[in-house]
Design an enzyme around this catalytic site. Structure first.
Site, PDB file in Angstrom:
ATOM      1  N   SER A  73      47.147  47.125  34.071  1.00 52.94           N
ATOM      2  CA  SER A  73      47.312  47.538  32.689  1.00 52.94           C
ATOM      3  C   SER A  73      48.652  48.318  32.668  1.00 52.94           C
ATOM      4  O   SER A  73      49.703  48.045  33.296  1.00 52.94           O
ATOM      5  CB  SER A  73      46.274  48.250  32.253  1.00 52.94           C
ATOM      6  OG  SER A  73      46.269  48.307  30.875  1.00 52.94           O
ATOM      7  N   HIS A  77      39.596  42.778  30.225  1.00 50.91           N
ATOM      8  CA  HIS A  77      40.541  43.455  30.852  1.00 50.91           C
ATOM      9  C   HIS A  77      40.204  44.557  31.910  1.00 50.91           C
ATOM     10  O   HIS A  77      39.529  45.442  31.570  1.00 50.91           O
ATOM     11  CB  HIS A  77      41.301  44.281  29.610  1.00 50.91           C
ATOM     12  CG  HIS A  77      42.353  45.484  29.917  1.00 50.91           C
ATOM     13  ND1 HIS A  77      43.603  45.027  30.126  1.00 50.91           N
ATOM     14  CD2 HIS A  77      42.606  46.766  29.979  1.00 50.91           C
ATOM     15  CE1 HIS A  77      44.414  45.946  30.338  1.00 50.91           C
ATOM     16  NE2 HIS A  77      43.746  47.007  30.163  1.00 50.91           N
TER      17      HIS A  77
HETATM   18  C1  GTR Z   1      46.316  50.465  26.256  1.00 52.44           C
HETATM   19  C2  GTR Z   1      47.730  50.073  25.945  1.00 52.44           C
HETATM   20  C3  GTR Z   1      48.005  48.990  26.900  1.00 52.44           C
HETATM   21  C4  GTR Z   1      47.574  49.126  28.424  1.00 52.44           C
HETATM   22  C5  GTR Z   1      46.150  49.758  28.341  1.00 52.44           C
HETATM   23  C6  GTR Z   1      45.859  50.533  29.729  1.00 52.44           C
HETATM   24  O1  GTR Z   1      45.869  51.362  25.737  1.00 52.44           O
HETATM   25  O2  GTR Z   1      47.899  49.678  24.711  1.00 52.44           O
HETATM   26  O3  GTR Z   1      49.528  48.887  27.072  1.00 52.44           O
HETATM   27  O4  GTR Z   1      48.392  49.725  29.227  1.00 52.44           O
HETATM   28  O5  GTR Z   1      46.115  50.688  27.710  1.00 52.44           O
HETATM   29  O6  GTR Z   1      46.733  50.850  30.546  1.00 52.44           O
HETATM   30  O7  GTR Z   1      44.634  50.424  30.170  1.00 52.44           O
END
Ligand code: GTR
Length: 436
Positions: free
Chosen positions: A273, A414
């Site tokens: 991420s 995710h």
């Molecule tokens: C979210 C963000 C993403 C990603 C994610 C993370 O809030 O929108 O770009 O980086 O966090 O890091 O878990």
């Protein structure tokens, strides 16, 4: 092209799973585009055309001229410029246990005194090495979100004392980790599996380098550099937090150069991420990283900015104004004006192996945009004599592809899962010539 026309109603996709794993607010506003047919038409900048308009037709021109040009574009327009290794950087060993994890591992904990001053900024490096090793071992390196002690329940890991985002469920109370947070992210860090495959694992809490909020730089490494001393009045191309975290990863490599148990030529850098964005930027800048792995890195990572699908440049710069350099904000709703796109970030890793991984339910990170970056980096790999991605179409879920560029999209949300790790380990086996 009028990108304002690209605001569309939210399509029905469930993102609760994504939100559950994201440590801070990432509002996904109405108007986010999740409709492939509404992706605007765009033309990507060609990584193999020099600034003077001439094509790059040989590896030497790529290395001497085009690669530095592209690196500079990312420094000027997206992540900002980072300083190099500080002259007084020092490492102090806090502990070594030659019989950790029921005798399976060596556990080392090292403090990196980033300015040499024991009262100045520091980061704590946790390292596990396989107990049975003949000579220096290859290793995975990755920043973690919740403290070194979160990656495993091992009571020998020093509990982080640094600022953390409150998360009662994960044992973070009043911005401090408690014993209850030990092992809270262990599902993402299969330490025993990594060791059993003959690899070491090193990790650092990203908040040691800079706490992740807009004013966090005041408590991190950026505070000691001149630009920040003017109270956060950063120059338009000064490093942001992603630049700072990436810089910290290079400092871990500086440590590896001093540790004879670790093979500094076989380091696989992995990040998830926002830390996947960080890994790509660290791996693009520092050619000592042997393999670079982006897990669900999305916008500002592997995903193409111009697709305007899921998280956008405008959205990320608004939710996380501290992540990128100030110049990146010029491209809010103006992606076509960018002289780069994220395929060129992946190309900066060439000819070293790079792996891009997506998750089917992680539409916010635009899996197709992540795949297309990998695909559009392929010509650079081929110019450099590597096979690259080897496919022209996005593969089905759970069907990894690629040679020097690896790619998969797995089912699920995710996250970093065992499935992801299994493929990263095999990819490292192949490229570090550890054929089984
Ligand atoms: C979210 C963000 C993403 C990603 C994610 C993370 O809030 O929108 O770009 O980086 O966090 O890091 O878990």
């Amino acid at each position: 092209m009028n990108l304002a026309a690209c605001h569309f109603p939210l399509f029905v996709i469930t993102f609760s799973a994504l939100l559950a794993t994201v440590p801070i607010a990432n509002a996904q506003p109405a108007g986010t585009n999740y409709d492939e047919s509404k992706v605007p038409k765009f033309t990507l900048p060609d990584p193999l055309i020099l600034a003077n308009g001439k094509p790059v037709t040989d590896a030497a021109t790529w290395t001497s001229t085009r690669r530095p040009e592209i690196l500079k574009l990312f420094q000027s327009h997206e992540y900002g410029k980072s300083p190099g290794r500080p002259a007084n950087l020092r490492f102090e060993t806090r502990s070594v246990d030659n019989s950790a994890l029921e005798g399976k591992a060596v556990r080392k904990q090292i403090s990196a005194l980033l300015t040499g001053d024991p009262n100045g900024p520091r980061m704590e490096i946790l390292i596990y090495l396989p107990k049975q090793a003949n000579g220096p071992v290859p290793a995975f390196l990755g920043l973690n979100f919740s403290g070194n002690h979160s990656i495993h329940s091992d009571p020998g890991i020093r509990l982080s004392t640094r600022w953390m985002r409150p998360n009662a469920e994960a044992g973070i109370v009043n911005n401090q980790a408690t014993e209850a947070s030990r092992g809270s992210s262990s599902s993402r860090w299969p330490v025993e599996k990594i060791l059993a495959r003959g690899y070491g694992l090193a990790t650092v809490y990203y908040g040691d380098i800079e706490p992740d909020f807009a004013e966090g730089w005041k408590m991190g490494i950026r505070s000691v550099y001149p630009s920040a001393k003017q109270d956060g009045d950063f120059a338009a191309d000064d490093w942001g937090a992603i630049g700072a975290w990436a810089w910290g990863l290079s400092r871990v490599l500086d440590y590896f150069e001093t540790d004879t148990r670790i093979d500094q030529n076989r380091i696989a850098l992995l990040g998830h991420s926002r830390l996947g964005k960080t890994s790509l930027w660290a791996g693009a800048q520092d050619e000592r990283f042997g393999i670079v792995i982006s897990n669900n890195s999305g916008c500002g990572g592997a995903a193409l900015n111009r697709r305007h699908f899921g998280e956008t440049v405008q959205r990320i710069n608004t939710s996380f104004p501290h992540w990128f350099c100030q110049n990146f904000k010029l491209y809010n709703e103006n992606e076509d004006a960018l002289p780069l796109d994220q395929h060129m970030l992946i190309a900066l890793v060439a000819p070293r192996p790079v792996y891009v991984a997506s998750a089917e339910e992680d539409q916010w990170a635009d899996p197709r945009g992540e795949f297309l970056s990998a695909l559009n980096a392929d010509p650079v790999y081929r110019l450099l004599g590597k096979e690259g991605l080897g496919v022209g179409e996005m593969p089905r879920v759970n069907t990894p592809v690629g040679t020097t560029i690896g790619y998969h999209i797995r089912t699920g949300k995710h996250d970093v899962t065992d499935y992801d790790w299994d493929h990263y380990l095999s990819f490292a086996d192949r490229h570090f010539e550890r054929a089984k």
